[in-house]
Design a protein around this motif. Structure first.
Motif, PDB file in Angstrom:
ATOM      1  N   VAL A 114       0.854  -1.191   0.000  1.00  0.00           N
ATOM      2  CA  VAL A 114       0.000   0.000   0.000  1.00  0.00           C
ATOM      3  C   VAL A 114       0.884   1.233   0.000  1.00  0.00           C
ATOM      4  O   VAL A 114       1.682   1.445   0.894  1.00  0.00           O
ATOM      5  CB  VAL A 114      -0.910   0.020   1.239  1.00  0.00           C
ATOM      6  N   GLU A 115       0.738   2.007  -1.088  1.00  0.00           N
ATOM      7  CA  GLU A 115       1.524   3.246  -1.153  1.00  0.00           C
ATOM      8  C   GLU A 115       0.657   4.374  -0.658  1.00  0.00           C
ATOM      9  O   GLU A 115      -0.428   4.602  -1.159  1.00  0.00           O
ATOM     10  CB  GLU A 115       1.922   3.509  -2.596  1.00  0.00           C
ATOM     11  N   LEU A 116       1.138   5.123   0.266  1.00  0.00           N
ATOM     12  CA  LEU A 116       0.364   6.258   0.743  1.00  0.00           C
ATOM     13  C   LEU A 116       0.684   7.457  -0.137  1.00  0.00           C
ATOM     14  O   LEU A 116       1.821   7.662  -0.532  1.00  0.00           O
ATOM     15  CB  LEU A 116       0.755   6.562   2.183  1.00  0.00           C
ATOM     16  N   PHE A 117      -0.346   8.182  -0.520  1.00  0.00           N
ATOM     17  CA  PHE A 117      -0.068   9.392  -1.293  1.00  0.00           C
ATOM     18  C   PHE A 117      -0.950  10.529  -0.820  1.00  0.00           C
ATOM     19  O   PHE A 117      -2.001  10.303  -0.213  1.00  0.00           O
ATOM     20  CB  PHE A 117      -0.231   9.149  -2.789  1.00  0.00           C
ATOM     21  N   ASP A 118      -0.502  11.738  -1.143  1.00  0.00           N
ATOM     22  CA  ASP A 118      -1.183  12.921  -0.635  1.00  0.00           C
ATOM     23  C   ASP A 118      -2.236  13.370  -1.646  1.00  0.00           C
ATOM     24  O   ASP A 118      -1.919  13.906  -2.705  1.00  0.00           O
ATOM     25  CB  ASP A 118      -0.135  14.023  -0.435  1.00  0.00           C
ATOM     26  N   ILE A 119      -3.497  13.103  -1.308  1.00  0.00           N
ATOM     27  CA  ILE A 119      -4.555  13.410  -2.278  1.00  0.00           C
ATOM     28  C   ILE A 119      -4.796  14.908  -2.420  1.00  0.00           C
ATOM     29  O   ILE A 119      -5.550  15.351  -3.274  1.00  0.00           O
ATOM     30  CB  ILE A 119      -5.896  12.715  -1.920  1.00  0.00           C
ATOM     31  N   THR A 120      -4.170  15.709  -1.590  1.00  0.00           N
ATOM     32  CA  THR A 120      -4.369  17.166  -1.705  1.00  0.00           C
ATOM     33  C   THR A 120      -3.371  17.814  -2.652  1.00  0.00           C
ATOM     34  O   THR A 120      -3.489  18.990  -2.974  1.00  0.00           O
ATOM     35  CB  THR A 120      -4.252  17.852  -0.332  1.00  0.00           C
ATOM     36  N   LEU A 121      -2.359  17.017  -3.119  1.00  0.00           N
ATOM     37  CA  LEU A 121      -1.395  17.606  -4.064  1.00  0.00           C
ATOM     38  C   LEU A 121      -2.085  17.951  -5.377  1.00  0.00           C
ATOM     39  O   LEU A 121      -2.958  17.219  -5.813  1.00  0.00           O
ATOM     40  CB  LEU A 121      -0.283  16.591  -4.366  1.00  0.00           C
ATOM     41  N   PRO A 122      -1.704  19.080  -6.007  1.00  0.00           N
ATOM     42  CA  PRO A 122      -2.312  19.393  -7.306  1.00  0.00           C
ATOM     43  C   PRO A 122      -1.918  18.352  -8.343  1.00  0.00           C
ATOM     44  O   PRO A 122      -0.778  17.883  -8.349  1.00  0.00           O
ATOM     45  CB  PRO A 122      -1.735  20.766  -7.665  1.00  0.00           C
ATOM     46  N   GLY A 123      -2.864  17.976  -9.224  1.00  0.00           N
ATOM     47  CA  GLY A 123      -2.578  16.953 -10.224  1.00  0.00           C
ATOM     48  C   GLY A 123      -1.755  17.500 -11.372  1.00  0.00           C
ATOM     49  O   GLY A 123      -1.576  18.715 -11.501  1.00  0.00           O
ATOM     50  N   LYS A 124      -1.254  16.582 -12.210  1.00  0.00           N
ATOM     51  CA  LYS A 124      -0.539  17.013 -13.413  1.00  0.00           C
ATOM     52  C   LYS A 124      -1.573  17.230 -14.513  1.00  0.00           C
ATOM     53  O   LYS A 124      -2.378  16.341 -14.773  1.00  0.00           O
ATOM     54  CB  LYS A 124       0.414  15.920 -13.875  1.00  0.00           C
ATOM     55  N   LEU A 125      -1.554  18.378 -15.160  1.00  0.00           N
ATOM     56  CA  LEU A 125      -2.519  18.630 -16.240  1.00  0.00           C
ATOM     57  C   LEU A 125      -2.125  17.814 -17.467  1.00  0.00           C
ATOM     58  O   LEU A 125      -0.974  17.845 -17.877  1.00  0.00           O
ATOM     59  CB  LEU A 125      -2.508  20.115 -16.611  1.00  0.00           C
ATOM     60  N   PRO A 126      -3.078  17.101 -18.058  1.00  0.00           N
ATOM     61  CA  PRO A 126      -2.746  16.376 -19.280  1.00  0.00           C
ATOM     62  C   PRO A 126      -2.514  17.368 -20.419  1.00  0.00           C
ATOM     63  O   PRO A 126      -3.078  18.465 -20.396  1.00  0.00           O
ATOM     64  CB  PRO A 126      -4.000  15.547 -19.554  1.00  0.00           C
ATOM     65  N   PHE A 127      -1.674  17.003 -21.376  1.00  0.00           N
ATOM     66  CA  PHE A 127      -1.441  17.888 -22.518  1.00  0.00           C
ATOM     67  C   PHE A 127      -2.705  17.904 -23.384  1.00  0.00           C
ATOM     68  O   PHE A 127      -3.183  16.862 -23.803  1.00  0.00           O
ATOM     69  CB  PHE A 127      -0.248  17.403 -23.340  1.00  0.00           C
ATOM     70  N   VAL A 128      -3.239  19.082 -23.585  1.00  0.00           N
ATOM     71  CA  VAL A 128      -4.489  19.178 -24.341  1.00  0.00           C
ATOM     72  C   VAL A 128      -4.201  19.726 -25.732  1.00  0.00           C
ATOM     73  O   VAL A 128      -3.571  20.769 -25.873  1.00  0.00           O
ATOM     74  CB  VAL A 128      -5.497  20.105 -23.622  1.00  0.00           C
ATOM     75  N   GLY A 129      -4.625  19.003 -26.754  1.00  0.00           N
ATOM     76  CA  GLY A 129      -4.456  19.482 -28.121  1.00  0.00           C
ATOM     77  C   GLY A 129      -5.417  20.635 -28.382  1.00  0.00           C
ATOM     78  O   GLY A 129      -6.401  20.803 -27.682  1.00  0.00           O
ATOM     79  N   ARG A 130      -5.081  21.453 -29.357  1.00  0.00           N
ATOM     80  CA  ARG A 130      -6.013  22.544 -29.673  1.00  0.00           C
ATOM     81  C   ARG A 130      -6.019  22.790 -31.170  1.00  0.00           C
ATOM     82  O   ARG A 130      -5.167  22.281 -31.894  1.00  0.00           O
ATOM     83  CB  ARG A 130      -5.678  23.804 -28.895  1.00  0.00           C
ATOM     84  N   ASN A 131      -6.958  23.613 -31.594  1.00  0.00           N
ATOM     85  CA  ASN A 131      -7.039  23.921 -33.018  1.00  0.00           C
ATOM     86  C   ASN A 131      -5.863  24.785 -33.445  1.00  0.00           C
ATOM     87  O   ASN A 131      -5.406  25.653 -32.705  1.00  0.00           O
ATOM     88  CB  ASN A 131      -8.330  24.685 -33.308  1.00  0.00           C
ATOM     89  N   HIS A 132      -5.419  24.556 -34.675  1.00  0.00           N
ATOM     90  CA  HIS A 132      -4.416  25.435 -35.268  1.00  0.00           C
ATOM     91  C   HIS A 132      -5.018  26.843 -35.348  1.00  0.00           C
ATOM     92  O   HIS A 132      -6.226  26.985 -35.591  1.00  0.00           O
ATOM     93  CB  HIS A 132      -4.081  24.902 -36.663  1.00  0.00           C
ATOM     94  N   PRO A 133      -4.206  27.903 -35.133  1.00  0.00           N
ATOM     95  CA  PRO A 133      -4.774  29.255 -35.151  1.00  0.00           C
ATOM     96  C   PRO A 133      -5.537  29.581 -36.442  1.00  0.00           C
ATOM     97  O   PRO A 133      -6.548  30.311 -36.391  1.00  0.00           O
ATOM     98  CB  PRO A 133      -3.558  30.171 -34.981  1.00  0.00           C
ATOM     99  N   LEU A 134      -5.094  29.034 -37.568  1.00  0.00           N
ATOM    100  CA  LEU A 134      -5.820  29.317 -38.824  1.00  0.00           C
ATOM    101  C   LEU A 134      -7.186  28.629 -38.824  1.00  0.00           C
ATOM    102  O   LEU A 134      -8.183  29.195 -39.271  1.00  0.00           O
ATOM    103  CB  LEU A 134      -5.008  28.865 -40.041  1.00  0.00           C
ATOM    104  N   THR A 135      -7.211  27.394 -38.313  1.00  0.00           N
ATOM    105  CA  THR A 135      -8.491  26.674 -38.187  1.00  0.00           C
ATOM    106  C   THR A 135      -9.427  27.467 -37.280  1.00  0.00           C
ATOM    107  O   THR A 135     -10.624  27.586 -37.543  1.00  0.00           O
ATOM    108  CB  THR A 135      -8.247  25.278 -37.580  1.00  0.00           C
ATOM    109  N   GLN A 136      -8.839  27.994 -36.208  1.00  0.00           N
ATOM    110  CA  GLN A 136      -9.629  28.766 -35.251  1.00  0.00           C
ATOM    111  C   GLN A 136     -10.199  30.028 -35.904  1.00  0.00           C
ATOM    112  O   GLN A 136     -11.374  30.362 -35.720  1.00  0.00           O
ATOM    113  CB  GLN A 136      -8.741  29.125 -34.043  1.00  0.00           C
ATOM    114  N   THR A 137      -9.340  30.721 -36.681  1.00  0.00           N
ATOM    115  CA  THR A 137      -9.813  31.945 -37.354  1.00  0.00           C
ATOM    116  C   THR A 137     -10.939  31.618 -38.328  1.00  0.00           C
ATOM    117  O   THR A 137     -11.962  32.313 -38.361  1.00  0.00           O
ATOM    118  CB  THR A 137      -8.652  32.633 -38.107  1.00  0.00           C
ATOM    119  N   ILE A 138     -10.761  30.546 -39.099  1.00  0.00           N
ATOM    120  CA  ILE A 138     -11.807  30.171 -40.055  1.00  0.00           C
ATOM    121  C   ILE A 138     -13.111  29.843 -39.305  1.00  0.00           C
ATOM    122  O   ILE A 138     -14.202  30.237 -39.718  1.00  0.00           O
ATOM    123  CB  ILE A 138     -11.349  28.998 -40.951  1.00  0.00           C
ATOM    124  N   ALA A 139     -12.964  29.168 -38.162  1.00  0.00           N
ATOM    125  CA  ALA A 139     -14.163  28.855 -37.363  1.00  0.00           C
ATOM    126  C   ALA A 139     -14.826  30.142 -36.859  1.00  0.00           C
ATOM    127  O   ALA A 139     -16.060  30.269 -36.876  1.00  0.00           O
ATOM    128  CB  ALA A 139     -13.789  27.945 -36.192  1.00  0.00           C
TER     129      ALA A 139
END
Ligand code: DAH
Length: 338
Positions: A89-114
């Protein structure tokens, strides 16, 4: 007899003490309690005994059976507890901030067209598309661009063969839509265009345009101005100013170039606007009657306006991007800012 029963009991306890695996517990159960086990054998003895001792013996065997059953059940319990693998049993601190997953996003040109699509959708415009490999007819002739116009040379257009080329403007889609549909028409046409320009901070051999076309009865230049005004305020913000300068395009008459107050220096003057406070963002005008002729529209009955803008250009102006090549290099340091 009693001695024999005692002995059986003793043997069992000895065996229990010496076993260590579940397999052995089961083995003991079969040996003592099984159909051919020791208890069963003892039961079978009963009929052979003198009648007056049978009841007594039977009771003794029964109580022995209960005792053995209890012992073996207890044994099963301890064995099965031991059999559960020990989890670390590994004890861990559930209050530590999590690691944000890398989130993909639209290319700026795609965004402008949208963004552009969204603004024009709110004004009732549909989206139309046309081919990038196009006939000369749609890129030039039907758009009233004369045969000797300099943009027709292979300095300015990529030819694939004689009359087939990579479109150099999205105005081609105007013709393709009007050939298929009767007025009223209200479309924008986003897409890639190609020109044999040397690549530098402001030029690329491929870039994006959005074309606009509205045709109906009684469409005026004021309608064009109103639609462009709405778009510019929505895309660049309420404080941006717009101005129109007379210009020339073969497919519109009259034609205008549309400037906005420089969004980077807010009109004060900077290198992007060449210290004029204004930057050109699109070309526009009233559809030339010759274009209507090419698609067999009645130019007496219908009027319309058209406009065309560079997607890279307006994205660069909005975000203060100074090199068009950044859009195509896929450098995450650039892309992840949008
Ligand atoms: N096709 C023109 C270009 O590539 C842009 C343009 C100007 C489109 C005026 C239009 C227009 O529809 O009316 O430079």
């Amino acid at each position: 007899m009693e001695e024999k029963l005692e002995e059986i009991k003793r043997n069992l306890h000895e065996e229990i003490r010496s076993i260590d695996a579940q397999k052995n517990a089961e083995h003991l159960r079969i040996k003592y309690l099984g159909r051919k086990g020791i208890i069963s054998d003892l039961m079978k003895l009963i009929p052979t005994l003198p009648i007056d001792s049978r009841a007594d013996f039977g009771q003794q065997v029964n109580s022995l059976k209960r005792e053995i059953t209890d012992s073996i059940e207890a044994l099963f319990k301890t064995v099965s507890v031991q059999a559960v693998p020990k989890v670390k049993v590994e004890l861990f601190d559930i209050t530590l901030p999590g690691k944000l997953p890398f989130v993909g996003r639209n290319h700026p040109l795609t965004q402008t067209i949208a963004d552009i699509k969204e603004v024009f959708a709110s004004l009732g415009f549909d989206v139309a598309y046309g081919p990038e490999v196009e006939l000369e007819y749609y890129n030039f002739e039907a758009l009233n661009i004369p045969a000797d116009h300099p943009s027709r040379t292979d300095f300015d257009t990529f030819y694939i063969k004689n009359d087939v080329l990579l479109r150099s403007q999205t105005s081609t889609v105007q013709i393709r839509v009007m050939e298929k549909q009767k007025p009223p028409i209200r479309i924008i046409a986003p897409g890639r265009v190609y020109r044999p320009d040397t690549v530098d901070a402001r030029h690329s051999f491929m870039f994006h345009q959005v074309e606009g076309l509205l045709v109906d009865e009684n469409v005026s230049f004021a309608d064009l101005k109103g639609v462009l005004y709405q778009f510019i305020k929505a895309y660049f913000g309420q404080n941006v100013q717009m101005r129109l300068r007379p210009s020339f395009f073969p497919f519109t008459e009259p034609s205008a170039e549309v400037d906005i107050s420089c969004s980077l220096c807010e009109g004060r003057g900077c290198s992007v606007c060449s210290y004029s406070g204004w930057v050109e963002i699109l070309g526009a005008g009233m559809v030339d009657p010759n274009v209507f002729k090419a698609v067999h529209y009645d130019a007496e009955k219908y009027t319309g306006f058209a406009f065309g803008m560079g997607v890279e250009r307006i994205t660069m102006l909005k975000y203060g991007i100074n090199d068009i090549r950044l859009f195509y290099e896929n450098d995450l340091r650039f892309l992840s800012q949008f």
